[in-house]
Write a protein that holds these residues in place. Sequence first.
Motif, short mmCIF file in Angstrom:
data_model
loop_
_atom_site.label_atom_id
_atom_site.label_comp_id
_atom_site.label_asym_id
_atom_site.label_seq_id
_atom_site.Cartn_x
_atom_site.Cartn_y
_atom_site.Cartn_z
N GLU A 94 25.07 40.00 64.74
CA GLU A 94 24.54 41.32 64.37
C GLU A 94 23.70 41.89 65.51
N SER B 244 27.93 48.34 66.65
CA SER B 244 27.75 48.03 65.23
C SER B 244 28.05 49.26 64.39
N ASP C 89 25.69 34.51 62.17
CA ASP C 89 25.84 35.90 61.72
C ASP C 89 24.71 36.78 62.24
#
Length: 239
Positions: free
Chosen positions: A216, A225, A212
């Motif tokens: 990101e 994002s 994760d």
Amino acid sequence: MKKNIIRVLGSIAYARFRWLYKVDIKGAEVLQNLPDKNVLFISNHQTYFADVAFFLHVFHAALNDKPNALIFPGFINPKHNIYYVAAEETMKSGLLPKLLALSGAVTINRTWRANGENVRRKVDRKEIDNIDLALKDGWLITFPQGTTKPFVKGRKGTAFIIKKHNPVVVPIVIDGFRRAFDKKGLKTKKRKSTLKMVVKEPILFKEDMNIDQIMEKLMDEIEQSEKFSFFDQAKKENV
């Protein structure tokens, strides 16, 4: 066959990029200092075919000591081991896509989408092996979002590739292709629009970063994002 396809289709693509549009390329000097193998390029995605064609032209120019420019591909790119990940259904959608696939496509069946509908299916081990082989042999271009829609959440497969192979990861951000071309990237929508590309410095990942956290960072680097979605929306509202 691959060399001839790149030479012929590359010449046609060059004429379109060079004479129908403006180009704004930054940071391509980075390409001149990369290792020959195990390099993963990550980017946002705006059309099916024009994006990758533009990438190959920029790579070709930079490796011929002309970074941040386009040059006529009268001779083959000095680097032949460049590949890109593409949806199999896209690359089988007609004669031209089938020819383009021979230029270096590593095709996959998307596990979440097929024929315009949401699906759920297992990852094909053979496809993973092909991605592994492409990285071991050279450079690989991938689009973590797996779609041309902006600000869509990235697929975790890219992070797993990074965890497994620890490649040199080079982010690229493109813009203007959605305005210039149709969705496939074959038909012209707006002439004289600007095709933009920024090649960023390779990303460094800490060894203890999980999937994760890697995703990101990837989405931030390719400017897809949530915070970039907010900035994009604010820009549109102020226009």
